[in-house]
Structure formats: structure tokens, C-alpha cells
Design an enzyme around this catalytic site. Structure first.
Site, mmCIF file in Angstrom:
data_model
loop_
_atom_site.group_PDB
_atom_site.id
_atom_site.type_symbol
_atom_site.label_atom_id
_atom_site.label_comp_id
_atom_site.label_asym_id
_atom_site.label_seq_id
_atom_site.Cartn_x
_atom_site.Cartn_y
_atom_site.Cartn_z
ATOM 1 C CD GLN A 79 11.072 16.388 -0.638
ATOM 2 O OE1 GLN A 79 10.428 15.493 -0.534
ATOM 3 N NE2 GLN A 79 11.535 16.991 0.596
ATOM 4 C CG HIS B 275 10.367 14.556 -6.061
ATOM 5 N ND1 HIS B 275 9.020 15.299 -5.705
ATOM 6 C CD2 HIS B 275 10.423 13.872 -5.156
ATOM 7 C CE1 HIS B 275 8.564 14.572 -4.857
ATOM 8 N NE2 HIS B 275 9.421 13.803 -4.342
ATOM 9 C CG ASP C 267 17.115 10.885 -1.674
ATOM 10 O OD1 ASP C 267 16.392 10.142 -0.939
ATOM 11 O OD2 ASP C 267 16.655 11.207 -2.962
ATOM 12 N NE ARG D 58 6.491 9.771 -6.725
ATOM 13 C CZ ARG D 58 7.009 9.308 -5.498
ATOM 14 N NH1 ARG D 58 7.001 9.962 -4.716
ATOM 15 N NH2 ARG D 58 7.107 7.897 -5.790
ATOM 16 C CB CYS E 139 13.324 13.968 0.124
ATOM 17 S SG CYS E 139 14.044 12.380 -0.572
ATOM 18 N NE ARG F 66 6.617 16.896 -0.860
ATOM 19 C CZ ARG F 66 6.818 15.799 -1.574
ATOM 20 N NH1 ARG F 66 7.500 14.736 -1.056
ATOM 21 N NH2 ARG F 66 5.934 15.501 -2.573
HETATM 22 N N1 CP Z 1 9.828 12.386 -0.550
HETATM 23 C C1 CP Z 1 8.844 11.647 -1.344
HETATM 24 O O1 CP Z 1 8.509 12.026 -2.423
HETATM 25 O O2 CP Z 1 8.281 10.638 -0.589
HETATM 26 P P1 CP Z 1 7.197 9.645 -1.118
HETATM 27 O O3 CP Z 1 7.987 8.704 -2.211
HETATM 28 O O4 CP Z 1 6.686 8.856 -0.069
HETATM 29 O O5 CP Z 1 6.135 10.294 -1.967
#
Ligand code: CP
Length: 297
Positions: A114, A111, A206, A108, A246, A273
Site C-alpha cells: 500500500q 501492508h 484510515d 496479506r 488506502c 496499487r
Molecule cells: N487498501 C486495501 O488494501 O484495500 P483492499 O482491502 O480492498 O485490498
């Protein structure tokens, strides 16, 4: 004719419109066949994925872990406490070892996954994406950057409002301006939330304080005053307005009235997701061809 087998998915910048459309098509197909038709599709049987996480995660972790298992594969969830990454072993060596032991690595950083979920959610709701206008109201963060790199390719316009000092990255903005022009779509930047919301179909925000920014929390909350999405924001949007986030969400950036309203698509977005990461993993690892008709985007 699209074939994504063996490709890496690091940023949506690397993907052409028909490639993004193909991933969404496979995702919608898997959702239809597995969720609605109740089929078992072990498309990833015998395969494994190393999922490397440095921070907490609900959606990214659970959608990937359960999605990979549902397709018959073996997910390995790994934190820095579980593997030698960067401590007893260089990142380069760990990467080579994981390449020999697993079929896929999820790490990660940016992103883009998403955004795949957001696009599938909007396509399900509106029936197509072309011609929609998205208003981003909030921090110029990585999610906004990914939207800037993908929306023009799907014919979606973007209106951005960020407080002074929280604008998106200047290089990405420059690249995005070219992309929007190339695809005949429109991107505009504002400093007032209501200006961005004006006439938009989709309101998006966000968190104002991302993980790792806790020390600046007080300052950020002060700097973002006036940016909370409320029904007043929605009152200037298009009559078919919807809301995306998100998650996880704090009430600073969107009040309960909008967040829990019937116009809010956030929980479908979170569920998607799973279907989109499954679609993406199937595209990267297999020759699967979807059975449902091609999506109209
Ligand atoms: N939106 C998202 O990536 O959530 P998490 O941080 O829970 O993975």
C-alpha cells in the site's frame, strides 16, 4: 546497480532508500510504457503467482491479479476454502508445495505494498518526496507502521495524532525514532488532530474499525471522536495540502467534502496499487531495467 531479483518483500524495514526508489522507478516506467504508450510487455510470461487471501479485498486482489495477467503471467486467487492451508495440511508443507508450483506467493499480513502506491502517488503529484510532511490522523495501525518504516528513508517528515490507547506499537515507534534521526527527518507525536495537521502537506487517515474489530465498533467510534478529517483540519495544513486514504473509506474518518475534493488523491492512489505491485513483481522476478529517466524523489 540495484538488483532485487529473488528478494522477499515482507516489510519496508528490510529495504534501503535506493531499493525503494528503484521499485518506484520500475513502477512509473511500467505505467508510462503500458498505460500511456500502449505497449504490451509480457515480462512475466510463463510465471505464476499464488495469491492467498483470508479476508475480503478489492484493491489488493484486483491490482495483483490483473497486473500479473497484464504482464503475461498466470495468477491463482486462493482463499482458505480453495486450498488445504492449515486444515488438512500444515502451513509449512503448503508453503513448500507452492514454492515448487509457483514463482511468487502473495499473502496479506502486513501492508507494505500500500505504501508503494502512496509514495508513487505523492511523487507524481508533488514532483518529488524529499521535504514533504505527512500527517497521520487516526488509528496507530499497520499502515502507519509501514509509513514509519519508510518515510524517513525518502526524506519525508511525519506528524502523528492518535487517540489515547490507539498509539502505534511501542517497539516500532522506538525503531522509527532511530530511523528518522538516522536520515535527518522529523517524527512528532500529538494527541490533537489539528496539531498534527499544522503545516503538513499530506493528510492521511484510515478506517477506525478494521476487519476483525467489528465487535468493538461502538467503543472505537466513541474513542475517535474529534478525529474526523474535515476542511477545518485542512485549514491549518500547508497551502498545497492533499489527502490520502488506502480505502475502503467510511465517512466517520473523513467527510465527503474532503474525500471528494480536488485535493483528494485517493482514486489515483488506488489505481497506483496496480502499477506498484506490477513494478514490485517485475523487480523480484526479472532483470528488467526501466527505460524512463530515473525518478527524482
Ligand atoms: N487498501 C486495501 O488494501 O484495500 P483492499 O482491502 O480492498 O485490498
Amino acid at each position: 546497480s540495484v538488483n532485487l531479483k529473488g528478494r522477499s518483500f515482507l516489510t519496508l524495514k528490510d529495504f534501503k532508500p535506493d531499493e525503494i526508489s528503484h521499485i518506484l522507478w520500475v513502477s512509473a516506467d511500467l505505467k508510462h510504457r503500458i498505460k500511456h504508450q500502449g505497449e504490451y510487455l509480457p515480462l512475466l510470461q510463463g510465471k505464476s503467482i499464488a495469491m492467498i487471501f483470508e479476508k475480503r479485498s478489492t484493491r489488493t486482489r484486483i491490482s495483483t491479479e490483473t497486473g500479473f495477467s497484464l504482464l503475461g503471467g498466470h495468477p491463482c486467487f486462493l482463499t482458505p476454502q480453495d486450498i488445504h492451508l492449515g486444515i488438512n495440511e500444515s502451513t509449512k508443507d503448503t508453503a513448500r508445495v507452492l514454492s515448487g508450483l509457483t514463482d511468487l506467493v502473495l499473502a496479506r499480513l502486513y501492508h507494505p505494498i500500500q505504501i508503494l502506491a502512496d509514495l508513487l502517488t505523492l511523487n507524481e503529484h508533488y514532483g518529488s518526496l524529499k521535504g514533504l510532511t505527512v500527517a497521520w490522523i487516526g488509528d496507530g495501525n499497520n499502515i502507519l507502521h509501514s509509513l514509519m518504516m519508510s518515510l524517513p528513508k525518502l526524506g519525508v517528515n511525519l506528524r502523528i495524532a492518535t487517540p489515547k490507547g490507539y498509539e502505534p506499537d511501542a517497539t516500532i515507534t522506538w525503531e522509527a525514532q532511530h530511523l528518522f534521526k538516522q536520515f535527518g527527518t522529523d517524527m512528532q507525536m500529538f494527541s490533537e488532530p489539528l496539531e498534527a495537521a499544522q503545516g503538513s502537506n499530506v493528510l492521511v487517515t484510515d478506517t477506525w474499525v478494521s476487519m476483525g474489530q467489528e465487535e468493538d465498533k461502538k467503543k472505537r467510534i466513541k474513542d475517535f471522536q474529534g478525529y474526523q478529517i474535515t476542511m477545518q483540519t485542512a485549514s491549518v495544513a500547508a497551502s498545497d495540502w492533499t489527502f490520502l486514504h488506502c480505502l475502503p473509506r467510511k465517512s466517520e474518518e473523513v467527510n465527503d467534502e474532503v474525500f471528494y475534493s480536488p485535493r483528494s488523491l485517493v482514486f489515483t492512489e488506488a489505481e497506483n496499487r496496480k502499477w506498484t505491485i506490477m513494478g514490485l513483481m517485475v523487480c523480484i522476478l526479472t532483470d528488467y531495467r526501466p527505460q524512463i529517466p530515473q525518478l527524482k524523489l
